[in-house]
Scaffold this active site. Structure first.
Site, PDB file in Angstrom:
ATOM      1  CD  GLU A 259      -2.599   1.287  -0.003  1.00 52.93           C
ATOM      2  OE1 GLU A 259      -3.334   0.380  -0.408  1.00 52.93           O
ATOM      3  OE2 GLU A 259      -2.403   2.338  -0.651  1.00 52.93           O
TER       4      GLU A 259
ATOM      5  CE  LYS B 206       5.106   0.840   1.633  1.00 55.31           C
ATOM      6  NZ  LYS B 206       3.898   1.508   1.848  1.00 55.31           N
TER       7      LYS B 206
ATOM      8  CB  CYS C  99       6.177   3.904   6.398  1.00 60.05           C
ATOM      9  SG  CYS C  99       4.608   3.047   6.551  1.00 60.05           S
TER      10      CYS C  99
END
Ligand code: UDX
Ligand code: UDX
Length: 474
Positions: free
Chosen positions: A168, A227, A283
């Site tokens: 995501e 990612k 993150c």
């Protein structure tokens, strides 16, 4: 533009395990854009599920309430019955957290995979055959393989479970827009027939609202690594501009002018060039450290050192900001009241995970400062972050109250509403000299200096009557 379903996909029942910042918004948008699917979100945390069912959602995200209100009870459901829901699911998104490991081998770098593994085992126990498992949590490269091994250990029971990687890319504060109009959707699978079939089934789900050209299909490892790499590149831009901000302060150059000038080069681009107090959020640091760990485990020490320095500059920027405050305030903040404007790691969220404010406040408390913290959405999280060390902290909803009697204001989150404050009124209530340390370059130093403040921005000249370094004539 909303699109109708193009294909009558086999996937009807979608389950998401993990009702956090990623799972909640992604499933709300999926349910909204795919009225023909039944979407259920489960979590081990019963309180969180209660909140998702209630009037006050557990996370703040602009536009999310509306979507949840119009889908909840229709095709979006929340539950704590994880085994029961796994049994019914055709497709299971795994959105549990993967924090940096705090103990044992790889502590401080590696991602803690215990929740992903527990979830995989639960899926193995309860899932039907042909279920597609979608790894959405950001994970180290080759995790899908580990999940698959666990899931295939049930092969004796005749279960055929395919594992996809579908990271995501949403950013908090803009999650709804990012999900509704993603730059790209990345789907990784094994390059086998069944892998590609599962990949296609997931692409069909997204094609209900995302253009086909934006759906990128790759092998699993490329997807997982993309990612980590995307986050590492974004964070690297911030560390790069922050490193130059330090040089600007020494030389009299202006970081905003530099950002603008370099950003006009199309090859560089304008985004992610705002200097500040450093990046936060759940993150960037975690993913870079995970990348560093991965590189070291393959013996790529030079590559690991390169990426680790991005985190190093981020730490330096936070340290430098505190050092600057202490130096300007006559080398001591002991017993001085300091008002902290903004605690969230960015505006439009209440999230404080890895927020620079946590480090900065802790350091100032160590120096004996008294803090009054204000934030439109993050006060509760700030309380939790400083629990046990907040004897000298007050938490204020009202900025004017927070600033009353303060020696300095720190801007740590660029909430728009701070620009509209009556700084004349704030100035009157403060101790003099009244300092503003604008860690986000949110306020106009010239306007504040005119009122009487001494303003210290990031990567720009300070303005006011007590300059340590004044290059206004240079
Ligand atoms: C997390 C990771 O931080 C991120 O790297 C990954 O891409 C997606 O998952 P986020 O949604 O922001 O992101 O985390 P968080 O808000 O903590 O949500 C995770 C949820 O999973 C929590 O609500 C937690 O209760 C739940 N959970 C965790 C389970 O339901 N089962 C578990 O075994 C562990
Ligand atoms: C990030 C990625 O953008 C997203 O794609 C990924 O899925 C999750 O991680 P997020 O952490 O929610 O999203 O927010 P982001 O907007 O990327 O900001 C991260 C941090 O960088 C914030 O603390 C922000 O203040 C800081 N930042 C961002 C800067 O300091 N300068 C900038 O120019 C941009």
């Amino acid at each position: 533009m909303r699109k109708g379903s193009r294909k009558d996909s086999q996937v009807k029942n979608i389950l998401c395990i993990g009702a956090g910042y990623v799972g909640g918004p992604s499933m709300a948008v999926l349910a909204d854009r795919s009225p023909d699917k039944k979407v259920t979100v489960v979590d081990v945390h019963a309180g969180k599920i209660r909140a998702w069912k209630g009037a006050n959602l557990p996370i703040f995200e602009p536009g999310l309430d509306k979507i949840v209100k119009r889908t909840r009870g229709k095709n979006l459901f929340f539950s704590t019955d994880i085994p029961g829901e796994i049994k019914k699911a055709d497709m299971i998104f795994v959105c549990v957290n993967t924090p940096t490991k705090a103990f044992g081998h790889g502590a401080g770098y590696a991602s803690d995979m215990q929740y992903v593994e527990k979830t995989a085992r639960m899926i193995l126990q309860h899932a039907r055959s042909e279920t597609i498992v979608v790894e959405k949590s950001t994970v180290p490269v080759r995790t899908a393989q580990a999940i698959e091994r666990i899931l295939r250990s049930g092969a004796t029971e005749g279960k055929q479970i395919e594992v996809l990687s579908n990271p995501e890319f949403l950013a908090e504060g803009t999650a709804v827009r990012d999900l509704e109009e993603p730059d790209r959707v990345l789907i990784g699978s094994r390059e086998t027939r069944s892998g590609k079939k599962a990949r296609r089934a997931l692409a069909d789900v997204y094609e209900q609202w995302v253009d086909r050209e934006r759906i990128v299909e790759t092998n699993t490892w490329s997807s997982e690594l993309s990612k980590l790499t995307a986050n590492a590149f974004l964070a690297q831009r911030i560390s790069s501009i922050n490193s130059i901000s330090a040089l600007c302060e020494k030389t009299g150059a202006n970081i905003e002018e530099v950002s603008r000038a370099i950003g006009m080069d199309e090859r560089i681009g304008q985004k992610f060039l705002r200097a500040g107090v450093g990046f936060g959020g759940s993150c960037f640091q975690k993913d870079i450290l995970s990348l560093v760990y991965l590189c070291r485990s393959y013996g790529l020490n030079e590559v690991a050192d390169y990426w680790e320095s991005v985190v190093g500059i981020n730490e330096y920027q936070k340290r430098r900001f505190v050092q600057n405050i202490i130096e300007h305030m006559f080398h001591t903040v002991t017993d001085k009241r300091i008002a902290v404007l903004g605690f969230a790691f960015k505006p439009d969220t209440g999230d404080t995970r890895e927020a620079p404010a946590v480090y900065i406040c802790k350091r100032l408390l160590e120096e004996g400062a008294r803090l009054s913290i204000t934030d439109p959405k993050a006060l509760e999280n700030a309380r939790t972050d400083l629990e046990g060390i907040d004897q000298d902290v007050t938490y204020e909803r009202n900025v004017y109250k927070a600033a009353k009697g303060a020696h300095a204001l720190l801007v740590l989150t660029e909430w728009k509403e701070y620009q509209a404050l009556d700084f004349q009124r704030i100035f009157k209530g403060m101790e003099k000299p009244a300092f503003v340390f604008d860690g986000r370059n949110l306020l106009d130093p010239a306007v504040l200096a005119k009122i009487g403040f001494h303003v210290v921005p990031v990567g720009k000249q300070e303005k006011g009557t007590f300059p340590l370094i004044d290059r206004s004539e240079s």
